[in-house]
Scaffold this motif. Structure first.
Motif, mmCIF file in Angstrom:
data_model
loop_
_atom_site.group_PDB
_atom_site.id
_atom_site.type_symbol
_atom_site.label_atom_id
_atom_site.label_comp_id
_atom_site.label_asym_id
_atom_site.label_seq_id
_atom_site.Cartn_x
_atom_site.Cartn_y
_atom_site.Cartn_z
ATOM 1 N N LEU A 15 -4.511 -1.087 -2.861
ATOM 2 C CA LEU A 15 -5.019 0.218 -3.308
ATOM 3 C C LEU A 15 -6.022 0.773 -2.293
ATOM 4 C CD1 LEU A 15 -5.597 -0.139 -7.151
ATOM 5 C CD2 LEU A 15 -4.309 1.672 -6.010
ATOM 6 N N ALA A 58 0.840 -1.209 0.000
ATOM 7 C CA ALA A 58 0.000 0.000 0.000
ATOM 8 C C ALA A 58 0.871 1.254 0.000
ATOM 9 C CB ALA A 58 -0.924 -0.002 1.212
ATOM 10 N N PRO A 68 -3.763 -6.335 -6.730
ATOM 11 C CA PRO A 68 -3.599 -4.915 -6.401
ATOM 12 C C PRO A 68 -4.753 -4.216 -5.691
ATOM 13 C CG PRO A 68 -4.165 -5.141 -8.699
ATOM 14 C CD PRO A 68 -4.066 -6.530 -8.168
ATOM 15 N N PHE A 75 1.874 2.474 -3.326
ATOM 16 C CA PHE A 75 0.869 3.281 -4.025
ATOM 17 C C PHE A 75 0.711 4.651 -3.380
ATOM 18 C CE2 PHE A 75 -0.405 0.390 -7.107
ATOM 19 C CZ PHE A 75 -0.718 -0.849 -6.590
ATOM 20 N N TYR A 76 0.881 4.681 -2.063
ATOM 21 C CA TYR A 76 0.618 5.921 -1.320
ATOM 22 C C TYR A 76 1.765 6.919 -1.471
ATOM 23 C CZ TYR A 76 -0.071 8.910 2.784
ATOM 24 O OH TYR A 76 -0.217 9.979 3.626
ATOM 25 N N GLN A 127 6.233 6.130 -6.278
ATOM 26 C CA GLN A 127 6.732 4.790 -5.950
ATOM 27 C C GLN A 127 5.956 3.673 -6.627
ATOM 28 O OE1 GLN A 127 9.375 3.662 -3.764
ATOM 29 N NE2 GLN A 127 9.936 5.738 -4.290
ATOM 30 N N TRP A 128 4.884 4.010 -7.349
ATOM 31 C CA TRP A 128 3.993 2.959 -7.843
ATOM 32 C C TRP A 128 4.676 2.024 -8.823
ATOM 33 C CZ3 TRP A 128 2.698 2.204 -12.918
ATOM 34 C CH2 TRP A 128 2.974 3.264 -13.806
ATOM 35 N N THR A 129 5.714 2.520 -9.533
ATOM 36 C CA THR A 129 6.406 1.636 -10.477
ATOM 37 C C THR A 129 7.166 0.532 -9.735
ATOM 38 O OG1 THR A 129 8.191 3.244 -10.511
ATOM 39 C CG2 THR A 129 6.663 3.273 -12.374
ATOM 40 N N TYR A 173 -2.783 -5.528 -16.993
ATOM 41 C CA TYR A 173 -2.045 -5.624 -15.720
ATOM 42 C C TYR A 173 -0.897 -6.628 -15.849
ATOM 43 C CZ TYR A 173 -1.118 -6.376 -10.787
ATOM 44 O OH TYR A 173 -0.506 -6.483 -9.566
ATOM 45 N N ALA A 178 -4.126 2.109 0.576
ATOM 46 C CA ALA A 178 -3.502 3.381 0.189
ATOM 47 C C ALA A 178 -4.536 4.508 0.212
ATOM 48 C CB ALA A 178 -2.873 3.255 -1.202
ATOM 49 N N TYR A 193 6.050 -1.153 -7.412
ATOM 50 C CA TYR A 193 5.083 -2.245 -7.220
ATOM 51 C C TYR A 193 5.259 -3.306 -8.303
ATOM 52 C CZ TYR A 193 0.601 -4.580 -6.579
ATOM 53 O OH TYR A 193 -0.376 -5.527 -6.349
#
Lengths: 480, 234
Positions: free
Chosen positions: A89, A64, A85, A67-68, A72-74, A258, A92, A76
């Motif tokens: 999410l 989480a 996911p 995403f937060y 940084q989401w990449t 995805y 987050a 993941y």
């Protein structure tokens, strides 16, 4: 003509709003209280309970944060393939809400989780309405769903099961509307097709098992729709191609997207990272366990996953043979050996896939017996001893009373098993047929892996729906 | 659509009861309910933190053995899979229970074993901030400062340690749960504590002599090999 259409439409709209207002102001008191009592109880629990952040929940929490935290989401995907996911999410989103409101993220998360539970209650009630269930049956089912110890525990802990609850009931509802919509050609009444694809997609993004469940169930649904239509197969496909395609596109396009992201960032075209380990470990463990009385009884004792029948029994050691650590050890030992032989991850993946198929077809009788026993675990989802949540002392004491534990774990489990078997004799009712087929396929899919208690919890709403449907059918019969 | 009478009956059954419930809650039950919720929140908060730490408790048998043998852990031995992830445990403990000095103290010793002086110093200083009368915090921090060349600080810390009565330290070592979970794996914990506290005075005196000699530039008179002096758990 145009003016008349507008007038009729306006009158229709006015009638709809008038009806809605009357429903809001003068709801059915039985159903109103069936919803309100759980909401009051949830409010109390939201303020007084704490979740325990250990094991898998730490994993969800860390995901989480990817995403937060900005930018940084990449990670993941780069560090993946990771878990499904949708639940990270949700966490987050709770963190963002908590930051905005200046409170701990735990409170928004609990509110979101209870919203999922409330949606599940509403959807179950809607299905029961379609079954013409008695309002008392509807109210009792809604009340039980809202007060069930394990469902509430799922909402209060940091595990993903809560996010899967409404989607399977949504699939049941949408399936009914979808079958009705097949009578209209083209894209008229296509909202059910959109809803069906979306519900399966959402479920898959919480529980990766949906990726296997969806094609199996949809194949059956389309086949059943064809048989109901009475048309020849080509005529049926011509008539319904738009809606069928719509379901498949809505499900597969985001899913493939995805998986492509995973492939692009980490080289694995998969949804999650755990399927191979779960399948290889468990199927090989079964293949290595000949069908002796000890193995059979040891495995049978593990069937009530919500209640420990093993400790204190003479077959305690046998039960340990069927534990998750034994299954994981089978996989990890083999993986270490393959790594020492300098096999690449792709070669290892190919080896494990072959191993899965090999294990599946070796000792077919033993595999079948263990498969059936594993599937039976899915019925034992209820318990008053939910983990990873700290309750107020009085509630903790209540939940640990032995008779309550036995009633919840074994009593409800047995009831669900009986309810499922009884529902199998009521398949003339389309809605019950859809629910039974969906539940049966879900149980079958999970039977190939080692069923943990949390996997069984994902099937809980369907089990409640089946039992309520059977009860409704029985009360209708007795009235006649 | 239902007749008006039926609608009115529905309305009164649903909202009438709701108003009664709200009235009772607000007038009679609000304050007791609020007190109950606040009290329960404290209990569940503490219990959940204990459970988190409980789930992550390593196998202290190895730590107890190393303490008895006088060895200290190498970096590769702090391992989750072998159940010797002590540093992670103490760090989690200090995060969940920041009022417990012993978590910071033991973190400091682990960092000293890992030769991570800055983190060791931070942890030991935090331990002293919370509990300024624990002998071994002063001893280990003083030794660390001496090794890092912070002579004045070392002298101050070691002198303070000398003034702490041994029975005060002994009481902490007996009473605190974090130490008790290690004692379980020792054959004679009482004897061990007493022996080491008796030797503590001599150690402090030796270190003070070394520190003063270095301060007064009489290094040649005193031989100080940092590798011969290890941080002490207790």
């Amino acid at each position: 003509m145009m003016l008349m259409c507008i007038l009729i439409q306006t009158n229709g709209t006015l009638y709809f709003f008038k009806n809605m207002i009357i429903r809001l102001l003068c709801p059915d008191p039985v159903l109103f209280w069936a919803y309100l009592i759980p909401v009051l109880y949830w409010t109390y629990l939201t303020l007084t309970t704490n979740f325990v952040l250990v094991f898998d929940s730490v994993g969800y929490f860390n995901l989480a944060h990817l995403f937060y935290d900005p930018g940084q989401w990449t990670e993941y995907f780069r560090g993946g393939p990771n878990r499904e996911p949708l639940y990270p999410l949700l966490i987050a989103a709770s963190m963002s809400a908590g930051k905005w409101l200046g409170i701990s993220y735990a409170y928004p998360l609990k509110i979101f989780s209870f919203s999922f539970l409330a949606a599940t209650m509403a959807l179950i009630q809607q299905v029961l309405k379609l079954l013409n269930a008695n309002r008392w049956v509807q109210a009792a089912t809604v009340l039980y769903t809202g007060l069930s110890p394990i469902l509430i525990n799922s909402a209060l802990c940091l595990y993903s099961e809560i996010a899967s609850f409404p989607w399977l009931i949504g699939v049941v509802l949408m399936s009914v509307y979808f079958l009705r919509s097949l009578r209209s050609p083209g894209l008229t009444h296509c909202s059910a097709a959109i809803g069906l694809g979306f519900c399966f997609l959402a479920f898959t993004f919480v529980k990766g098992m949906g990726e296997i469940l969806a094609p199996l169930y949809l194949s059956w649904l389309f086949f059943y729709g064809w048989r109901q239509s009475g048309l020849k197969i080509l005529s049926f496909l011509c008539q319904s191609r738009s809606k069928i395609l719509l379901v498949l596109l809505i499900f597969y396009i985001p899913l493939m997207g995805y998986k492509s992201l995973n492939y692009g960032f980490n080289g694995h075209f998969v949804l999650t990272n755990r399927a191979t380990m779960a399948l290889y470990g468990n199927l090989n463990l079964r293949a290595q366990s000949p069908l002796t009385m000890d193995h059979f009884l040891g495995h049978l004792l593990t069937v009530p996953v919500s209640y420990d029948l093993c400790s204190g029994s003479s077959l305690n050691k046998e039960c340990g043979h069927w534990s998750m650590s034994a299954s994981d050890e089978t996989f990890l030992t083999r993986r270490d050996q393959l790594t020492k032989q300098n096999l690449t991850p792709a070669q290892q993946e190919s080896y494990f896939n072959q191993g899965i198929l090999g294990a599946l077809f070796s000792h077919p009788l033993a595999q079948l017996v263990y498969l059936v026993q594993e599937g039976m675990k899915m019925f034992f989802w209820e318990t008053s001893q939910g983990a990873f949540v700290v309750y107020p002392p009085w509630l903790d004491h209540l939940f640990n009373i032995h008779s309550v534990v036995v009633l919840m774990s074994l009593g409800v489990g047995g009831l669900c098993l009986c309810g499922f078997l009884m529902a199998c004799s009521m398949l003339k009712n389309e809605l019950i047929l859809i629910t039974v087929v969906l539940t049966g396929l879900l149980v079958l899919c999970f039977s190939f892996v080692l069923v943990l208690h949390r996997y069984a919890i994902a099937a809980a709403p369907l089990m409640i729906l089946i039992n309520a449907s059977v009860l409704s059918a029985l009360t209708t019969r007795s009235k006649r | 659509m239902l007749p008006v009478r039926a609608l009115l009956l529905r309305f009164s059954l649903t909202f009438g009861l709701l108003f009664v419930l709200a009235f009772v809650l607000l007038t009679a039950a609000y304050q007791p309910l609020k007190d109950h919720i606040l009290e329960t929140q404290q209990i569940t908060d503490l219990k959940s933190k204990s459970l988190v730490l409980g789930y992550q408790t390593p196998d202290f048998k190895h730590l107890a053995q190393y303490i008895l043998e006088g060895h200290h852990f190498k970096p590769e031995e702090f391992n989750y899979r072998t159940g010797t992830d002590y540093l992670a445990f103490f760090k989690k403990g200090s995060e969940l229970f920041p009022q417990l000095f012993e978590m910071f103290y033991m973190q400091g010793v682990c960092y000293s074993w890992l030769q991570d002086a800055p983190d060791a110093e931070d942890a030991l200083r935090q331990s002293l901030q919370i509990n300024p009368v624990f002998f071994w915090s002063y001893y280990d921090l003083g030794l660390l400062c001496l090794k890092n060349g912070q002579i004045d600080a070392a002298i101050a810390l070691l002198s303070t340690a000398k003034r702490i009565p041994p029975q005060v330290t002994g009481k902490f070592l007996h009473d605190l749960q974090a130490f008790q979970i290690i004692w379980r794996y020792m054959p004679d914990p009482e004897g061990y504590i007493t022996r080491h506290l008796q030797q503590a005075d001599q150690k402090i005196d030796s270190l003070l002599l070394i520190a003063l000699a270095i301060k007064n530039h009489h290094d040649a008179d005193v031989h100080f090999d940092p590798n011969q002096w290890d941080p002490v758990f207790f």
